[in-house]
Write an enzyme that holds these catalytic residues in place. Structure first.
Site, PDB file in Angstrom:
ATOM      1  CG  ASN A  31      75.765  12.885  68.230  1.00 11.12           C
ATOM      2  OD1 ASN A  31      75.107  13.179  69.220  1.00 11.12           O
ATOM      3  ND2 ASN A  31      75.998  11.635  67.878  1.00 11.12           N
ATOM      4  CG  ASP A  32      75.075  10.670  64.258  1.00  9.54           C
ATOM      5  OD1 ASP A  32      76.095  11.300  64.561  1.00  9.54           O
ATOM      6  OD2 ASP A  32      75.024   9.434  64.234  1.00  9.54           O
TER       7      ASP A  32
END
Lengths: 472, 472
Positions: free
Chosen positions: B46-47
């Site tokens: 993710n991020d």
């Protein structure tokens, strides 16, 4: 690099994912990783195993010690390809963990039975006092893993030592045959033959009588097949001394062409010839599909430190070669599918002096008028990899004396073949060269570890045409 | 896919290399793997985190749960690039295993101090009754691993919940500032600011006063920077309801342009605008190098099942974009280095009706006369990914209703932007499309999971010129 037994006899079950990820990162950051060869994700690759066409794809396995560039606990890694030139990693297929293969799942071959891919391989077991016991095990590929089916040959027959391995199976007239590489108790090498109708019970038929009764101390990786109406016996003898231009590597791989009488096991044949006159070739295995016999070898040798060792990995497999016998001679040509890897044409020139900047990976065709030439494939600063042809002597020499980081120099830094040269067909990958001479009359395979600089190709000599294609 | 807590809270230390190799094989065999985007070797990305230029290279980390396509125990994975477009895997950099990050090393940012790459990230700890405790931790990259330096902010200040995360650090006038994404105790989102001279002691300066006092229940991933003489506050608010063509994704990412008064913490600004009008964009992070501000986002969103989940992996990062403010508008353009990825030109045509077979990965430039058009990027059998421009309405619509395997359909299958279109600049990877409109006026990012068949590009409408380049 010194590894203890405890360090070498660990499986993928014994280490954490974190340790393995660290190894993968170290390997991935290595220079000299290949572009289009089968190479290990980490650790050491050696013999090709279980090479089989099955279910619309070519399946290849290889001997794999995952945890470092040493010969430790051997797993089997699995790759597949629709076309023999683009390969997909399928992961570890065999983790050694039974009594028979507790100390390694050693080499073996593949075959299809009842719609399933089967393999027969050598299980290596060591007793507490490190005595070796080998047996031949049959497995079946299911869901990407080789499941054990049965122990086909639990013990070594009388007259042979525990150096008894590398079964190659084939189906003939509805029954199975297997050749096994062996060492007689007098410490000479040979090949023995087994027979089975059901894969369960195997009968020892005896030695294949080649008349080569004292040709090295061990024969590894035997392979027997028919080709253009003759029989070929391929094997990898250990303990052959250098003889003129021949046998300069630590171990050899070669073949006999002749006729095998299955009743008497007599193999009448011509002279033993090496498959490859390069520096880094061993333990080949073949398979047949649609009448085409294809050979893949290990592009490496045991007991030698390679420069990639310090990045945690070693070795690759060779490109696949098609075998034929033409006018009594074995020809080896790159599979035709190689041309699908061609990208840009970076070179298309004729003349007697040609220089060009090269990509890191390429294919090159050279056609000459038959006189002397010098071809430097990897010219950069003080480095060069020279292929030199002396028409008067009728000798082709490959010289890696200054070809980047040196290794295995105790075995010499040149290799020479007596041959009249009119063409070369060369495949360069990041750290390898495979050079086919005269449309498959001879092949030289070698590793090379050049600087990571822009390189030049330099050709001088016989009037020639050169064509080069970039590979990824 | 239902994973228990016990399954999700395992680290790379807790599983065997064999389990991880099996996951790697499953992921590698997946369709839709990317050609030129940063993607995880297994599991869930993710991020983007710790995006920093350091020691001659761009360093990017990302949130990574290695063991499956779910939000489990977050590690940091590390990749580097000399040019922002060719990335090398550097392996896992941070395994969560201290008291503060026992339940995950959550997002954070990077900066250089004393010649070393530092990061500040959110440690997530859960008590036995699963109560969340967050703290902000500083680490230093040494030998490829992030070593913990100190706990900078051990507790959440009064007035805020434990949803307090994603510190973004910058150096200004010899001191360090950090913005942190926060949730007030009244369950509204905001951004708070900290200050430190030495990285050891951090002073809470207070909230950044945006006047957006009830704009979603949490603001994640704040980023503050100067750009062309103004200040920009980027953040990812959660809990914004759809409004016309806006805010149709589960969570949003956008920005405010204005002026931050560091004395009063007042941020005067224009309207909140989304950074991307596509389906799959969240949690971006920027860095600055040589005066160029570059943004990379997560090409995905939480709480949505993606088709790659069944192959054991999910998501990628977006291509890097250069940000500028021109005539008060934020422009986002692909980094100029993208052109180095161009291989063959597969399309170079002008007209009102253009059809061509496309590679799996490519770049496309479209310049039109400003009237209506329809561009189908992935036409194959019954599948299509349509970009449709209605000049009368002044609306550009991206329609993935029939673009292969459906997912996230509960959030709608079209996205529309009010804009007058004269050009598109599109990057297609195996399972993504990034479409820049009018030289950076707007961007749409989306995932798409087409059949693995030969695809066509079909253009109809406004007189246009189209140029396309194959990517690897």
């Amino acid at each position: 690099m010194s590894w203890t037994k405890a360090e070498r006899y660990r499986s993928l079950r014994d280490v954490s994912a974190l340790e393995m990820e660290t190894l993968r990162t170290k390997t991935a950051a290595s220079p000299w990783r290949f572009g289009y060869h089968i190479q290990p994700p980490t650790g050491l690759l050696n013999d090709p195993n279980g090479f089989t066409y099955y279910n619309g794809e070519y399946h290849m396995f290889y001997q794999w010690f995952p945890l470092g560039p040493v010969h430790g606990l051997k797993h089997w890694y699995h790759v597949t390809s629709p076309d023999l030139v683009t390969w997909t990693d399928r992961g570890v297929a065999l983790v050694p963990e039974t009594t028979e293969d507790s100390h390694g799942a050693y080499s073996g071959s593949g075959f299809v039975k009842d719609g399933e891919l089967h393999v027969m391989y050598t299980g290596n077991h060591r007793t507490d006092d490190w005595t070796r016991h080998t047996s031949q095990v049959i497995g079946v590929l299911r869901d990407g893993k080789i499941e054990r089916r049965n122990v086909a040959i639990p013990d070594v027959p009388a007259g042979y030592t525990e150096h008894f391995r590398d079964p190659k199976v084939w189906l003939e007239d509805g029954a199975y045959y297997a050749v096994v590489g062996a060492q007689r108790t007098d410490e000479t090498g040979c090949v023995v033959l087994y027979h089975s109708v059901d894969l369960d019970d195997w009968t020892f038929l005896g030695e294949i009588k080649t008349g080569l009764d004292s040709f090295g101390y061990m024969w590894e990786c035997p392979d027997v097949f028919e080709l253009n109406g003759q029989h070929v016996l391929v094997f990898s003898p250990q303990g052959i001394e250098p003889d003129g231009h021949r046998y300069h590597n630590i171990y050899q791989s070669g073949f006999l062409i002749g006729k095998l009488d299955v009743e008497t096991l007599t193999f009448t044949h011509g002279a033993f010839e090496e498959l490859d006159f390069g520096f880094d070739f061993y333990a080949p295995q073949t398979t047949e599909q649609d009448g085409r016999r294809v050979l893949v070898g290990w592009m490496g040798l045991p007991e030698i430190e390679y420069p990639t060792d310090r990045f945690g990995w070693a070795h690759a497999l060779t490109l696949p070669r098609v075998l034929t016998i033409e006018e009594g001679m074995l020809k080896q040509r790159p599979v035709a599918e190689m041309t699908t890897l061609r990208q840009d044409t970076f070179l298309d020139a004729s003349g007697t002096s040609i220089s060009v900047a090269t990509p890191d990976r390429y294919e090159l065709e050279v056609k000459t008028d038959g006189s002397d030439f010098t071809l430097d494939l990897l010219q950069v600063e003080n480095e060069s990899l020279v292929i030199r042809y002396d028409a008067t002597a009728g000798e082709l020499t490959i010289d890696r004396t200054n070809a980047g980081e040196p290794f295995a120099t105790e075995f010499g830094t040149t290799r020479t073949k007596a041959i009249h040269v009119t063409s070369l067909h060369v495949f360069v990958d990041s750290s390898s060269v495979e050079c086919f001479v005269n449309d498959g009359e001879a092949v030289a395979t070698l590793r090379v570890f050049p600087s990571e600089l822009e390189k030049q190709l330099r050709y001088e000599g016989a009037t020639a045409s050169l064509t080069g294609w970039t590979y990824q």
